[in-house]
Design a protein around this motif. Structure first.
Motif, mmCIF file in Angstrom:
data_model
loop_
_atom_site.group_PDB
_atom_site.id
_atom_site.type_symbol
_atom_site.label_atom_id
_atom_site.label_comp_id
_atom_site.label_asym_id
_atom_site.label_seq_id
_atom_site.Cartn_x
_atom_site.Cartn_y
_atom_site.Cartn_z
ATOM 1 N N GLN A 88 0.840 -1.188 0.000
ATOM 2 C CA GLN A 88 0.000 0.000 0.000
ATOM 3 C C GLN A 88 0.884 1.250 0.000
ATOM 4 O O GLN A 88 1.810 1.357 0.789
ATOM 5 N N ARG A 89 0.599 2.150 -0.925
ATOM 6 C CA ARG A 89 1.353 3.396 -1.022
ATOM 7 C C ARG A 89 0.386 4.564 -0.855
ATOM 8 O O ARG A 89 -0.806 4.425 -1.110
ATOM 9 N N SER A 90 0.924 5.701 -0.503
ATOM 10 C CA SER A 90 0.071 6.879 -0.412
ATOM 11 C C SER A 90 -0.390 7.267 -1.822
ATOM 12 O O SER A 90 0.284 6.956 -2.806
ATOM 13 N N PRO A 91 -1.530 7.936 -1.938
ATOM 14 C CA PRO A 91 -2.018 8.326 -3.268
ATOM 15 C C PRO A 91 -1.031 9.221 -4.023
ATOM 16 O O PRO A 91 -0.895 9.111 -5.235
ATOM 17 N N GLU A 92 -0.324 10.078 -3.296
ATOM 18 C CA GLU A 92 0.657 10.962 -3.943
ATOM 19 C C GLU A 92 1.809 10.149 -4.537
ATOM 20 O O GLU A 92 2.259 10.408 -5.657
ATOM 21 N N THR A 93 2.288 9.163 -3.782
ATOM 22 C CA THR A 93 3.382 8.321 -4.262
ATOM 23 C C THR A 93 2.940 7.510 -5.473
ATOM 24 O O THR A 93 3.656 7.427 -6.469
ATOM 25 N N GLN A 94 1.730 6.953 -5.422
ATOM 26 C CA GLN A 94 1.233 6.163 -6.546
ATOM 27 C C GLN A 94 1.022 7.036 -7.777
ATOM 28 O O GLN A 94 1.310 6.634 -8.898
ATOM 29 N N ARG A 95 0.546 8.262 -7.584
ATOM 30 C CA ARG A 95 0.362 9.189 -8.695
ATOM 31 C C ARG A 95 1.708 9.517 -9.349
ATOM 32 O O ARG A 95 1.826 9.579 -10.563
ATOM 33 N N TYR A 96 2.730 9.709 -8.518
ATOM 34 C CA TYR A 96 4.068 10.001 -9.051
ATOM 35 C C TYR A 96 4.607 8.795 -9.830
ATOM 36 O O TYR A 96 5.145 8.951 -10.924
ATOM 37 N N ILE A 97 4.448 7.591 -9.294
ATOM 38 C CA ILE A 97 4.916 6.385 -9.982
ATOM 39 C C ILE A 97 4.200 6.228 -11.312
ATOM 40 O O ILE A 97 4.813 5.932 -12.337
ATOM 41 N N ASN A 98 2.887 6.469 -11.319
ATOM 42 C CA ASN A 98 2.127 6.360 -12.565
ATOM 43 C C ASN A 98 2.526 7.427 -13.570
ATOM 44 O O ASN A 98 2.505 7.190 -14.777
ATOM 45 N N SER A 99 2.894 8.620 -13.099
ATOM 46 C CA SER A 99 3.264 9.690 -14.025
ATOM 47 C C SER A 99 4.561 9.377 -14.763
ATOM 48 O O SER A 99 4.815 9.931 -15.826
ATOM 49 N N LEU A 100 5.374 8.497 -14.199
ATOM 50 C CA LEU A 100 6.617 8.125 -14.862
ATOM 51 C C LEU A 100 6.373 7.168 -16.024
ATOM 52 O O LEU A 100 7.232 7.015 -16.893
ATOM 53 N N LYS A 101 5.216 6.541 -16.057
ATOM 54 C CA LYS A 101 4.872 5.626 -17.140
ATOM 55 C C LYS A 101 4.155 6.415 -18.230
ATOM 56 O O LYS A 101 3.261 7.197 -17.958
ATOM 57 N N ASP A 102 4.540 6.195 -19.474
ATOM 58 C CA ASP A 102 3.984 6.965 -20.581
ATOM 59 C C ASP A 102 2.477 6.799 -20.724
ATOM 60 O O ASP A 102 1.779 7.745 -21.069
ATOM 61 N N GLU A 103 1.954 5.611 -20.458
ATOM 62 C CA GLU A 103 0.522 5.402 -20.666
ATOM 63 C C GLU A 103 -0.327 6.185 -19.672
ATOM 64 O O GLU A 103 -1.507 6.417 -19.904
ATOM 65 N N TYR A 104 0.246 6.621 -18.549
ATOM 66 C CA TYR A 104 -0.480 7.418 -17.571
ATOM 67 C C TYR A 104 -0.204 8.913 -17.701
ATOM 68 O O TYR A 104 -0.817 9.702 -17.014
ATOM 69 N N ASN A 105 0.725 9.278 -18.552
ATOM 70 C CA ASN A 105 1.095 10.688 -18.702
ATOM 71 C C ASN A 105 0.106 11.371 -19.632
ATOM 72 O O ASN A 105 0.142 11.191 -20.843
ATOM 73 N N GLU A 106 -0.798 12.168 -19.064
ATOM 74 C CA GLU A 106 -1.839 12.839 -19.842
ATOM 75 C C GLU A 106 -1.283 13.974 -20.686
ATOM 76 O O GLU A 106 -1.904 14.385 -21.667
#
Length: 157
Positions: free
Chosen positions: A24-42
């Motif tokens: 389990q990660r904090s929402p901020e940490t998970q958002r940052y991890i997802n932003s590093l992946k191209d498919e999540y980068n809006e």
């Protein structure tokens, strides 16, 4: 210096066989991890579009100023792990269809849209020159863009 042999066993730390991916990660940490992946980068589709427009503007400015050598140049962008890299391709032989050399023209950070002057082939200089997500900064970048990269130097005025 004399080392003594100890009679008590030293603790052995065991490494886990696997990393816990379900942690389990904090929402901020998970958002940052997802932003590093191209498919999540809006922001990535907009940055790709604007990178192509910068490449087109660089070539148009080159044709306008130096029409005789413009056919020996091309500008293309490529997406990498952290940056979008704008590359300049040149041909040393006039009339050749193949490009002999390439160099980095600029770096664009995929996560915040900052545009940097290159410090080397692998990385940008320290300070951002433009932000391609900000419309005013993007328009200024397009107006000043030239194939030599003078618009990427820090303003000293």
């Amino acid at each position: 210096m004399v080392f003594r042999k100890t009679n008590f066993p030293l603790p052995i730390h065991k490494m886990p066989d696997q990393i816990n991916l379900d942690k389990q990660r904090s929402p901020e940490t998970q958002r940052y991890i997802n932003s590093l992946k191209d498919e999540y980068n809006e922001k990535l589709p907009l940055l790709k579009e604007r990178s192509q427009e910068i490449c087109d503007a660089l070539y148009k400015r080159l044709v306008k100023r130096h029409e005789s050598i413009a056919s020996d140049y091309a500008f293309k962008y490529s997406v990498h792990k952290r940056y979008i890299k704008i590359e300049e391709y040149t041909s040393r032989r006039p009339g050749s269809e193949e490009f002999d050399s390439r160099s980095v023209h600029a770096f664009i950070d995929k996560h915040n849209g900052n545009m940097y002057k290159p410090a080397s082939w692998r990385g940008p200089a320290k300070y951002a020159r433009y932000n391609l997500l900000d419309d005013a900064s993007y328009k200024e970048c397009l107006e000043k863009a030239d194939h030599c990269g003078g618009y990427l130097y820090m303003d000293r005025s």
